[in-house]
Design a protein around this motif. Structure first.
Motif, PDB file in Angstrom:
ATOM      1  N   ARG A 169       0.833  -1.213   0.000  1.00  0.00           N
ATOM      2  CA  ARG A 169       0.000   0.000   0.000  1.00  0.00           C
ATOM      3  C   ARG A 169       0.865   1.260   0.000  1.00  0.00           C
ATOM      4  NH1 ARG A 169      -3.771  -2.133  -2.153  1.00  0.00           N
ATOM      5  NH2 ARG A 169      -4.972  -3.594  -0.967  1.00  0.00           N
ATOM      6  N   MET A 170       1.992   1.207   0.676  1.00  0.00           N
ATOM      7  CA  MET A 170       2.852   2.383   0.753  1.00  0.00           C
ATOM      8  C   MET A 170       3.657   2.584  -0.527  1.00  0.00           C
ATOM      9  SD  MET A 170       4.126   2.004   4.689  1.00  0.00           S
ATOM     10  CE  MET A 170       4.546   3.693   5.102  1.00  0.00           C
ATOM     11  N   LEU A 171       4.056   1.492  -1.165  1.00  0.00           N
ATOM     12  CA  LEU A 171       4.932   1.572  -2.332  1.00  0.00           C
ATOM     13  C   LEU A 171       4.194   1.420  -3.655  1.00  0.00           C
ATOM     14  CD1 LEU A 171       7.807  -0.588  -0.856  1.00  0.00           C
ATOM     15  CD2 LEU A 171       7.974   1.848  -1.460  1.00  0.00           C
ATOM     16  N   GLY A 172       3.071   0.702  -3.642  1.00  0.00           N
ATOM     17  CA  GLY A 172       2.309   0.508  -4.867  1.00  0.00           C
ATOM     18  C   GLY A 172       2.989  -0.414  -5.865  1.00  0.00           C
ATOM     19  N   ASP A 173       3.891  -1.238  -5.403  1.00  0.00           N
ATOM     20  CA  ASP A 173       4.653  -2.108  -6.301  1.00  0.00           C
ATOM     21  C   ASP A 173       4.925  -3.426  -5.581  1.00  0.00           C
ATOM     22  OD1 ASP A 173       7.576  -3.086  -7.106  1.00  0.00           O
ATOM     23  OD2 ASP A 173       6.765  -1.979  -8.827  1.00  0.00           O
ATOM     24  N   HIS A 174       4.557  -4.539  -6.223  1.00  0.00           N
ATOM     25  CA  HIS A 174       4.718  -5.846  -5.587  1.00  0.00           C
ATOM     26  C   HIS A 174       6.187  -6.180  -5.309  1.00  0.00           C
ATOM     27  CE1 HIS A 174       0.521  -6.969  -5.863  1.00  0.00           C
ATOM     28  NE2 HIS A 174       0.509  -6.534  -7.108  1.00  0.00           N
ATOM     29  N   GLY A 175       7.036  -5.949  -6.291  1.00  0.00           N
ATOM     30  CA  GLY A 175       8.454  -6.269  -6.133  1.00  0.00           C
ATOM     31  C   GLY A 175       9.114  -5.465  -5.025  1.00  0.00           C
ATOM     32  N   LEU A 176       8.815  -4.176  -4.984  1.00  0.00           N
ATOM     33  CA  LEU A 176       9.392  -3.332  -3.934  1.00  0.00           C
ATOM     34  C   LEU A 176       8.853  -3.715  -2.561  1.00  0.00           C
ATOM     35  CD1 LEU A 176       9.472   0.209  -5.602  1.00  0.00           C
ATOM     36  CD2 LEU A 176      11.394  -1.321  -5.128  1.00  0.00           C
ATOM     37  N   ALA A 177       7.578  -4.093  -2.500  1.00  0.00           N
ATOM     38  CA  ALA A 177       7.004  -4.523  -1.227  1.00  0.00           C
ATOM     39  C   ALA A 177       7.709  -5.789  -0.733  1.00  0.00           C
ATOM     40  CB  ALA A 177       5.501  -4.764  -1.375  1.00  0.00           C
ATOM     41  N   GLU A 178       7.969  -6.714  -1.637  1.00  0.00           N
ATOM     42  CA  GLU A 178       8.703  -7.928  -1.271  1.00  0.00           C
ATOM     43  C   GLU A 178      10.112  -7.579  -0.793  1.00  0.00           C
ATOM     44  OE1 GLU A 178       8.471 -10.284  -4.816  1.00  0.00           O
ATOM     45  OE2 GLU A 178       6.409 -10.902  -4.405  1.00  0.00           O
ATOM     46  N   ASP A 179      10.753  -6.632  -1.477  1.00  0.00           N
ATOM     47  CA  ASP A 179      12.092  -6.200  -1.065  1.00  0.00           C
ATOM     48  C   ASP A 179      12.071  -5.603   0.339  1.00  0.00           C
ATOM     49  OD1 ASP A 179      13.071  -6.995  -3.520  1.00  0.00           O
ATOM     50  OD2 ASP A 179      13.253  -4.957  -4.333  1.00  0.00           O
ATOM     51  N   ALA A 180      11.043  -4.804   0.627  1.00  0.00           N
ATOM     52  CA  ALA A 180      10.937  -4.174   1.948  1.00  0.00           C
ATOM     53  C   ALA A 180      10.793  -5.232   3.050  1.00  0.00           C
ATOM     54  CB  ALA A 180       9.754  -3.208   1.981  1.00  0.00           C
ATOM     55  N   VAL A 181       9.954  -6.231   2.809  1.00  0.00           N
ATOM     56  CA  VAL A 181       9.757  -7.289   3.807  1.00  0.00           C
ATOM     57  C   VAL A 181      11.050  -8.078   3.989  1.00  0.00           C
ATOM     58  CG1 VAL A 181       8.501  -9.426   4.330  1.00  0.00           C
ATOM     59  CG2 VAL A 181       7.273  -7.435   3.430  1.00  0.00           C
ATOM     60  N   GLN A 182      11.711  -8.362   2.882  1.00  0.00           N
ATOM     61  CA  GLN A 182      12.981  -9.088   2.975  1.00  0.00           C
ATOM     62  C   GLN A 182      14.000  -8.281   3.775  1.00  0.00           C
ATOM     63  OE1 GLN A 182      14.818  -9.936  -0.800  1.00  0.00           O
ATOM     64  NE2 GLN A 182      16.328 -11.286   0.093  1.00  0.00           N
ATOM     65  N   GLU A 183      14.036  -6.987   3.542  1.00  0.00           N
ATOM     66  CA  GLU A 183      14.964  -6.121   4.275  1.00  0.00           C
ATOM     67  C   GLU A 183      14.674  -6.143   5.775  1.00  0.00           C
ATOM     68  OE1 GLU A 183      16.113  -1.423   4.334  1.00  0.00           O
ATOM     69  OE2 GLU A 183      15.709  -2.310   2.372  1.00  0.00           O
ATOM     70  N   VAL A 184      13.400  -6.179   6.139  1.00  0.00           N
ATOM     71  CA  VAL A 184      13.027  -6.237   7.559  1.00  0.00           C
ATOM     72  C   VAL A 184      13.582  -7.508   8.190  1.00  0.00           C
ATOM     73  CG1 VAL A 184      11.090  -6.547   9.171  1.00  0.00           C
ATOM     74  CG2 VAL A 184      10.968  -4.804   7.388  1.00  0.00           C
ATOM     75  N   PHE A 185      13.355  -8.644   7.547  1.00  0.00           N
ATOM     76  CA  PHE A 185      13.783  -9.902   8.151  1.00  0.00           C
ATOM     77  C   PHE A 185      15.304 -10.078   8.122  1.00  0.00           C
ATOM     78  CE2 PHE A 185       9.290 -10.809   7.782  1.00  0.00           C
ATOM     79  CZ  PHE A 185       9.047 -11.343   9.032  1.00  0.00           C
ATOM     80  N   LEU A 186      15.954  -9.551   7.116  1.00  0.00           N
ATOM     81  CA  LEU A 186      17.423  -9.591   7.123  1.00  0.00           C
ATOM     82  C   LEU A 186      17.977  -8.727   8.249  1.00  0.00           C
ATOM     83  CD1 LEU A 186      18.278  -9.474   3.312  1.00  0.00           C
ATOM     84  CD2 LEU A 186      18.626 -11.376   4.896  1.00  0.00           C
ATOM     85  N   GLY A 187      17.361  -7.567   8.441  1.00  0.00           N
ATOM     86  CA  GLY A 187      17.788  -6.686   9.528  1.00  0.00           C
ATOM     87  C   GLY A 187      17.574  -7.308  10.891  1.00  0.00           C
ATOM     88  N   VAL A 188      16.432  -7.952  11.069  1.00  0.00           N
ATOM     89  CA  VAL A 188      16.138  -8.613  12.344  1.00  0.00           C
ATOM     90  C   VAL A 188      17.129  -9.742  12.588  1.00  0.00           C
ATOM     91  CG1 VAL A 188      14.436 -10.077  13.513  1.00  0.00           C
ATOM     92  CG2 VAL A 188      13.709  -7.970  12.409  1.00  0.00           C
ATOM     93  N   LEU A 189      17.475 -10.455  11.540  1.00  0.00           N
ATOM     94  CA  LEU A 189      18.440 -11.544  11.671  1.00  0.00           C
ATOM     95  C   LEU A 189      19.803 -11.006  12.118  1.00  0.00           C
ATOM     96  CD1 LEU A 189      18.732 -14.581  11.306  1.00  0.00           C
ATOM     97  CD2 LEU A 189      19.331 -14.180   8.930  1.00  0.00           C
ATOM     98  N   LYS A 190      20.185  -9.844  11.594  1.00  0.00           N
ATOM     99  CA  LYS A 190      21.478  -9.253  11.952  1.00  0.00           C
ATOM    100  C   LYS A 190      21.541  -8.820  13.411  1.00  0.00           C
ATOM    101  CE  LYS A 190      22.578  -7.459   7.369  1.00  0.00           C
ATOM    102  NZ  LYS A 190      22.694  -6.244   6.551  1.00  0.00           N
ATOM    103  N   VAL A 191      20.415  -8.370  13.961  1.00  0.00           N
ATOM    104  CA  VAL A 191      20.423  -7.832  15.329  1.00  0.00           C
ATOM    105  C   VAL A 191      19.744  -8.765  16.324  1.00  0.00           C
ATOM    106  CG1 VAL A 191      20.498  -5.441  14.524  1.00  0.00           C
ATOM    107  CG2 VAL A 191      18.288  -6.489  15.041  1.00  0.00           C
ATOM    108  N   ARG A 192      19.602 -10.022  15.990  1.00  0.00           N
ATOM    109  CA  ARG A 192      18.823 -10.943  16.822  1.00  0.00           C
ATOM    110  C   ARG A 192      19.326 -11.025  18.261  1.00  0.00           C
ATOM    111  NH1 ARG A 192      21.509 -15.213  13.729  1.00  0.00           N
ATOM    112  NH2 ARG A 192      22.674 -16.512  15.180  1.00  0.00           N
ATOM    113  N   TYR A 193      20.625 -10.827  18.484  1.00  0.00           N
ATOM    114  CA  TYR A 193      21.173 -10.926  19.839  1.00  0.00           C
ATOM    115  C   TYR A 193      20.767  -9.743  20.715  1.00  0.00           C
ATOM    116  CZ  TYR A 193      23.920 -14.529  17.604  1.00  0.00           C
ATOM    117  OH  TYR A 193      24.290 -15.640  16.909  1.00  0.00           O
ATOM    118  N   ARG A 194      20.352  -8.649  20.076  1.00  0.00           N
ATOM    119  CA  ARG A 194      19.972  -7.459  20.841  1.00  0.00           C
ATOM    120  C   ARG A 194      18.467  -7.343  21.056  1.00  0.00           C
ATOM    121  NH1 ARG A 194      23.289  -3.039  17.537  1.00  0.00           N
ATOM    122  NH2 ARG A 194      22.294  -4.176  15.876  1.00  0.00           N
ATOM    123  N   LEU A 195      17.713  -8.346  20.699  1.00  0.00           N
ATOM    124  CA  LEU A 195      16.260  -8.269  20.799  1.00  0.00           C
ATOM    125  C   LEU A 195      15.724  -8.631  22.184  1.00  0.00           C
ATOM    126  CD1 LEU A 195      15.195  -9.794  17.364  1.00  0.00           C
ATOM    127  CD2 LEU A 195      15.381  -7.394  17.995  1.00  0.00           C
TER     128      LEU A 195
END
Length: 180
Positions: free
Chosen positions: A38-64
């Motif tokens: 809804r924010m980006l209006g593009d399926h590919g970019l939306a998938e990229d955003a979600v992937q970026e979230v989970f990659l970021g969470v994976l990187k900082v998992r010890y600080r959660l």
């Protein structure tokens, strides 16, 4: 998901349990994707955003360990990822057009009946101020509470609720004008 279940999931995730990441993804990816689309209006970019979230969470998992609200944290990460992707998309548009001015952004497209949102609702949503639009998307597509929205956006729950209420009033007004 209860607080105990969340704590257990985060603990397993921090320890490196591979099923915990899959569980996090299964629980949140759909909602994150809907908001990003809804924010980006593009399926590919939306998938990229979600992937970026989970990659970021994976990187900082010890600080959660000190995380108060997992949903709010993930949607806050999504908001940042969407912002970065919007900047990159705008930069690419400007380079392609040889311009360095902001281009107009249109309403997100609906394709193949994937969404129940009508064209009028999408147009009405685009008419809202960005801070109200964001609250509506997080509430409806992200299925967040006002408390979670407040944490994700760094505002009070009362501010989140009032932005939502004002947005709904504006949406009703816009849609009733379209109906006539």
């Amino acid at each position: 998901m209860s607080n105990d279940e969340r704590a257990d999931l985060l603990d397993r995730f921090r320890r490196g349990d591979p099923t915990a990441l899959a569980e996090l993804y299964d629980r949140f990816a759909g909602r994150l994707y809907r908001v990003a689309f809804r924010m980006l209006g593009d399926h590919g970019l939306a998938e990229d955003a979600v992937q970026e979230v989970f990659l970021g969470v994976l990187k900082v998992r010890y600080r959660l360990g000190t995380l108060e609200d997992l949903s709010a944290y993930l949607f806050c990460c999504l908001r940042r990822a969407v912002g970065r992707l919007q900047v990159i998309r705008q930069r690419n548009k400007n380079l392609a057009h040889g311009s360095f001015q902001d281009a107009e952004t249109g309403a997100p497209e609906t394709q193949g009946g994937e969404t129940i949102w009508s064209k009028w609702v999408l147009q009405a949503l685009q008419q809202l101020p960005p801070e109200q639009q964001e609250v509506v998307l997080l509430k409806i597509e992200g299925e967040l509470t006002f408390a979670e929205i407040a944490m994700a956006l760094g505002i009070s729950p009362n501010t989140a609720a009032s932005r939502y209420r004002y947005a709904l009033q504006k949406l009703r007004h816009y849609l009733s004008a379209q109906k006539e």
